[in-house]
Design an enzyme around this catalytic site. Structure first.
Site, PDB file in Angstrom:
ATOM      1  N   LYS A 275       0.911  -1.078  -0.078  1.00  0.00           N
ATOM      2  CA  LYS A 275      -0.106  -0.017  -0.078  1.00  0.00           C
ATOM      3  C   LYS A 275       0.889   1.361   0.009  1.00  0.00           C
ATOM      4  O   LYS A 275       0.800   2.134  -0.757  1.00  0.00           O
ATOM      5  CB  LYS A 275      -0.985   0.090   1.174  1.00  0.00           C
ATOM      6  CG  LYS A 275      -1.589   1.451   1.587  1.00  0.00           C
ATOM      7  CD  LYS A 275      -2.335   1.152   2.889  1.00  0.00           C
ATOM      8  CE  LYS A 275      -1.771   1.548   3.922  1.00  0.00           C
ATOM      9  NZ  LYS A 275      -1.444   3.000   4.243  1.00  0.00           N
ATOM     10  N   ASN A 276       1.962   1.253   0.714  1.00  0.00           N
ATOM     11  CA  ASN A 276       2.673   2.441   0.868  1.00  0.00           C
ATOM     12  C   ASN A 276       3.783   2.724   0.007  1.00  0.00           C
ATOM     13  O   ASN A 276       4.185   3.639  -0.157  1.00  0.00           O
ATOM     14  CB  ASN A 276       3.315   2.510   2.535  1.00  0.00           C
ATOM     15  CG  ASN A 276       2.404   2.524   3.541  1.00  0.00           C
ATOM     16  OD1 ASN A 276       1.165   2.914   3.053  1.00  0.00           O
ATOM     17  ND2 ASN A 276       2.718   2.294   4.881  1.00  0.00           N
TER      18      ASN A 276
ATOM     19  N   CYS B 128      -5.335  12.941  12.426  1.00  0.00           N
ATOM     20  CA  CYS B 128      -5.928  11.544  12.130  1.00  0.00           C
ATOM     21  C   CYS B 128      -6.010  10.666  13.205  1.00  0.00           C
ATOM     22  O   CYS B 128      -5.577  11.125  14.299  1.00  0.00           O
ATOM     23  CB  CYS B 128      -5.268  10.733  10.984  1.00  0.00           C
ATOM     24  SG  CYS B 128      -3.578  10.057  11.327  1.00  0.00           S
TER      25      CYS B 128
ATOM     26  N   ARG C  93      -1.116  15.085  11.976  1.00  0.00           N
ATOM     27  CA  ARG C  93      -0.171  14.736  11.015  1.00  0.00           C
ATOM     28  C   ARG C  93       0.393  16.058  10.081  1.00  0.00           C
ATOM     29  O   ARG C  93       0.153  16.439   9.011  1.00  0.00           O
ATOM     30  CB  ARG C  93      -1.002  14.099   9.755  1.00  0.00           C
ATOM     31  CG  ARG C  93      -1.701  12.619  10.396  1.00  0.00           C
ATOM     32  CD  ARG C  93      -0.584  11.733  10.863  1.00  0.00           C
ATOM     33  NE  ARG C  93       0.153  10.994   9.706  1.00  0.00           N
ATOM     34  CZ  ARG C  93      -0.186   9.986   9.093  1.00  0.00           C
ATOM     35  NH1 ARG C  93      -1.392   9.241   9.588  1.00  0.00           N
ATOM     36  NH2 ARG C  93       0.506   9.468   8.149  1.00  0.00           N
TER      37      ARG C  93
ATOM     38  N   ASP D 275       4.634   0.808  12.053  1.00  0.00           N
ATOM     39  CA  ASP D 275       3.241  -0.033  11.654  1.00  0.00           C
ATOM     40  C   ASP D 275       3.094  -1.363  12.251  1.00  0.00           C
ATOM     41  O   ASP D 275       2.199  -2.054  12.158  1.00  0.00           O
ATOM     42  CB  ASP D 275       3.376  -0.030  10.062  1.00  0.00           C
ATOM     43  CG  ASP D 275       3.170   1.389   9.456  1.00  0.00           C
ATOM     44  OD1 ASP D 275       3.460   1.594   8.230  1.00  0.00           O
ATOM     45  OD2 ASP D 275       2.915   2.527  10.312  1.00  0.00           O
TER      46      ASP D 275
ATOM     47  N   ARG E 111      -8.631  -0.224   4.764  1.00  0.00           N
ATOM     48  CA  ARG E 111      -7.628   0.540   4.321  1.00  0.00           C
ATOM     49  C   ARG E 111      -6.581   0.060   3.753  1.00  0.00           C
ATOM     50  O   ARG E 111      -5.689   0.214   3.023  1.00  0.00           O
ATOM     51  CB  ARG E 111      -7.321   1.827   5.137  1.00  0.00           C
ATOM     52  CG  ARG E 111      -8.477   2.748   5.608  1.00  0.00           C
ATOM     53  CD  ARG E 111      -7.939   3.728   6.207  1.00  0.00           C
ATOM     54  NE  ARG E 111      -6.605   4.445   5.884  1.00  0.00           N
ATOM     55  CZ  ARG E 111      -5.589   4.853   6.430  1.00  0.00           C
ATOM     56  NH1 ARG E 111      -5.695   5.017   7.896  1.00  0.00           N
ATOM     57  NH2 ARG E 111      -4.485   5.193   5.974  1.00  0.00           N
TER      58      ARG E 111
HETATM   59  C1  EPZ Z   1       4.191   7.067   6.082  1.00  0.00           C
HETATM   60  O1  EPZ Z   1       3.579   7.950   6.620  1.00  0.00           O
HETATM   61  C2  EPZ Z   1       3.284   5.887   5.915  1.00  0.00           C
HETATM   62  N1  EPZ Z   1       2.224   5.904   5.070  1.00  0.00           N
HETATM   63  C3  EPZ Z   1       2.776   5.525   7.573  1.00  0.00           C
HETATM   64  O2  EPZ Z   1       2.015   4.034   7.159  1.00  0.00           O
HETATM   65  C4  EPZ Z   1       3.869   5.020   8.288  1.00  0.00           C
HETATM   66  O3  EPZ Z   1       3.767   4.679   9.562  1.00  0.00           O
HETATM   67  C5  EPZ Z   1       5.058   6.235   8.194  1.00  0.00           C
HETATM   68  O4  EPZ Z   1       5.248   6.640   7.048  1.00  0.00           O
HETATM   69  C6  EPZ Z   1       6.214   5.993   9.147  1.00  0.00           C
HETATM   70  O5  EPZ Z   1       6.847   4.875   8.326  1.00  0.00           O
HETATM   71  C7  EPZ Z   1       2.294   6.114   3.867  1.00  0.00           C
HETATM   72  O6  EPZ Z   1       3.394   5.849   3.315  1.00  0.00           O
HETATM   73  C8  EPZ Z   1       0.890   6.200   2.940  1.00  0.00           C
HETATM   74  P1  EPZ Z   1       6.309  10.218   8.333  1.00  0.00           P
HETATM   75  P2  EPZ Z   1       4.096   9.524   6.693  1.00  0.00           P
HETATM   76  O7  EPZ Z   1       6.103  11.602   7.397  1.00  0.00           O
HETATM   77  O8  EPZ Z   1       4.754   9.772   5.426  1.00  0.00           O
HETATM   78  C9  EPZ Z   1       6.213  13.415  11.494  1.00  0.00           C
HETATM   79  C10 EPZ Z   1       0.093   2.957   7.665  1.00  0.00           C
HETATM   80  O9  EPZ Z   1      -0.247   2.357   8.733  1.00  0.00           O
HETATM   81  N2  EPZ Z   1       6.103  14.494  10.468  1.00  0.00           N
HETATM   82  O10 EPZ Z   1       7.524   9.531   8.084  1.00  0.00           O
HETATM   83  O11 EPZ Z   1       3.041  10.374   7.062  1.00  0.00           O
HETATM   84  C11 EPZ Z   1       4.838  12.896  11.675  1.00  0.00           C
HETATM   85  O12 EPZ Z   1       3.897  13.429  12.490  1.00  0.00           O
HETATM   86  C12 EPZ Z   1       0.513   4.274   7.832  1.00  0.00           C
HETATM   87  O13 EPZ Z   1       0.111   2.179   6.618  1.00  0.00           O
HETATM   88  C13 EPZ Z   1       6.436  16.092  10.817  1.00  0.00           C
HETATM   89  O14 EPZ Z   1       6.356  16.431  12.061  1.00  0.00           O
HETATM   90  O15 EPZ Z   1       4.860   9.317   7.756  1.00  0.00           O
HETATM   91  C14 EPZ Z   1       5.200  11.369  12.407  1.00  0.00           C
HETATM   92  O16 EPZ Z   1       5.270  11.733  13.779  1.00  0.00           O
HETATM   93  C15 EPZ Z   1       0.490   4.955   9.013  1.00  0.00           C
HETATM   94  N3  EPZ Z   1       6.342  16.918   9.601  1.00  0.00           N
HETATM   95  C16 EPZ Z   1       6.549  11.440  11.544  1.00  0.00           C
HETATM   96  O17 EPZ Z   1       7.174  12.561  11.293  1.00  0.00           O
HETATM   97  C17 EPZ Z   1       6.006  16.435   8.513  1.00  0.00           C
HETATM   98  O18 EPZ Z   1       6.074  17.438   7.711  1.00  0.00           O
HETATM   99  C18 EPZ Z   1       6.578  10.215  10.835  1.00  0.00           C
HETATM  100  O19 EPZ Z   1       5.788  10.544   9.617  1.00  0.00           O
HETATM  101  C19 EPZ Z   1       5.757  15.224   8.078  1.00  0.00           C
HETATM  102  C20 EPZ Z   1       5.955  14.156   9.438  1.00  0.00           C
END
Ligand code: EPZ
Length: 417
Positions: free
Chosen positions: A22-23, A116, A121, A305, A397
């Site tokens: 998915k990701n 969310c 987010r 995850d 999802r």
């Molecule tokens: C991706 O989310 C995945 N989703 C998530 O999977 C996964 O848990 C996550 O990466 C970490 O591996 C998809 O790929 C669609 P991040 P993403 O940006 O891109 C903070 C699932 O269960 N952050 O690495 O949103 C954020 O709040 C989903 O399949 C900022 O502060 O993850 C979080 O605490 C859930 N500012 C941390 O970084 C930003 O601009 C990780 O976020 C962006 C992120």
């Protein structure tokens, strides 16, 4: 409201072919906007989030068709540059379309993704990085409005290796003159899959999988064909399900190299695991043991995850296991529901202390998020008695035909709409 009715206790046994990730497919669907023709995406899972991404592409004017597990996107007919709030609400990670829309339309408009189930987010890293590439960004009425200015490659130091921000920069940088370097880029395998796709579109991009990714502009190919990598999180989920039921499972079309920290944890808990290219076999230990502290970290550390699926397993393991959730603010919401099944868990901020109990009891529980929902299914499979697990929109999802696949392994599970 849909629910699973699960009678726990059946040891799982059998073989599953892992679906496409998915990701990985979500950012790749965004990247199809950069192709001046048809993108043929194989091994595309049929998930709620994938359907949301396809709705966004259709809203933008692309022609999207699906033939079994192949999705074909023709982006030549793209006519819009906005994502409506309804579609943003359907999937928070739609922000990953931002870079690609800007490249194609020179502008983009979308509502703030908001929070969310996992907490706020924030997208500050996405926006600050796009600004560094020359995008001007304004906010009005809860909407983000982006305009491509003089797009020049830049060196971008990410304060956190954000997966989504890394993907957005990779996509936006393809329209920049000169070279873009991402320092402290996310190293997830899904980033490497996106790089492979972008290389096929003619982008000069390399370094994915490491902490420095370089992008040197792009020539938008007239057609791309790509097969999505296997879903490591789906694989980890079914490994935990087999382990808690004292069963066994063979996973095919899987990339064991993406699961090294998960396999290490399962072996430490007493499971036997054997791996070869494209195949993973697990046989559960007779008695599951608690393991050393689990710290969720950016890849290649332990994946956030898989925190909740593994926690469900540790709820029945002999001894005490500590989980430290370092990635998301609010990723223990499944704990309350596990407590209803007799688990013994204490949460203090980002730390959860799991004291294993000899048995879990079936109960009526409610999913709170995608992976937390998977954890409840795993706990129900390993519980004595019958559980009802509600709010399946969460696991829909990210898990295709979850009940069918578990039934094929011997689980007593029914989906009731
Ligand atoms: C991706 O989310 C995945 N989703 C998530 O999977 C996964 O848990 C996550 O990466 C970490 O591996 C998809 O790929 C669609 P991040 P993403 O940006 O891109 C903070 C699932 O269960 N952050 O690495 O949103 C954020 O709040 C989903 O399949 C900022 O502060 O993850 C979080 O605490 C859930 N500012 C941390 O970084 C930003 O601009 C990780 O976020 C962006 C992120």
């Amino acid at each position: 409201m849909s629910k699973y009715v699960i009678a726990g206790g059946n040891p799982l046994s059998g073989s599953l072919r892992v679906h496409g990730a998915k990701n990985s497919v979500l950012p790749i669907l965004a990247a199809t906007l950069l192709v001046n023709g048809e993108s043929v995406i194989h091994n595309c899972p049929d998930l709620k989030d994938v359907r949301s991404a396809i709705k966004i592409l259709s809203h933008l004017g692309c022609r999207v068709t699906r033939e079994n597990d192949t999705v074909i996107v023709d982006a030549r007919t793209m006519s819009r540059f906005d994502i409506p709030e309804s579609l943003m609400r359907e999937m928070r990670s739609s922000v990953m379309f931002l870079g690609a829309i800007i490249v194609r339309a020179g502008k983009a408009r979308m509502s703030f993704p908001g929070g969310c189930e996992l907490g706020p987010r924030p997208i500050d890293l996405h926006l600050s990085s796009l600004k560094k590439l020359g995008v001007s960004i304004s906010e009005e009425g809860g909407e983000i409005i982006c305009e491509a200015g003089d797009m020049k490659g830049a060196e971008i130091n990410l304060s956190f290796p954000s997966v989504g921000a890394t993907e957005n920069i990779m996509l936006a940088a393809t329209m920049c003159s000169g070279r873009t370097r991402i320092i402290n880029a996310a190293r997830e395998p899904e980033i490497e899959d996106l790089e492979k796709f972008l290389q096929k579109t003619g982008s000069k991009i390399h370094g994915a999988g490491g902490s420095v990714i370089e992008i040197e502009g792009a020539a938008f190919a007239s057609g791309v064909e790509h097969t999505v990598m296997p879903d490591r999180i789906e694989a980890a989920t079914y490994l935990c399900a087999a382990a808690i039921t004292h069963g066994e499972i063979e996973l095919l079309s899987v990339a064991p190299e993406h699961l090294s920290t998960v396999v290490a944890a399962l072996e430490e808990s007493g499971c036997f695991v054997s791996a070869e290219p494209g195949r993973l076999y697990l046989r559960s230990g007779n008695e599951l043991k608690a393991i050393r502290p689990v710290r969720t970290m950016p890849y290649p550390g332990f994946p956030t995850d898989v925190q909740s699926p593994l926690m469900a397993l540790m709820a029945k393991a002999k001894g005490t296991t500590i989980f430290i959730e370092n990635i998301f603010e609010n990723r223990f919401r499944h704990v309350c529901e596990l407590l209803r099944m007799g688990a013994n868990i204490r949460v203090e901020g980002k730390i959860a202390v799991i004291t294993g109990v000899p048995k879990l009891s079936g109960a009526s529980v409610k999913m709170t998020d995608l992976r937390g929902g998977a954890a409840l299914v795993i706990a129900a499979l390993g519980a004595d008695g019958v559980s009802e697990v509600c709010e399946l929109s969460h696991t829909d999802r990210g898990y295709e035909k979850m009940d069918e696949r578990l039934r094929s392994l011997g689980a007593d599970i029914k989906r009731v709409e």
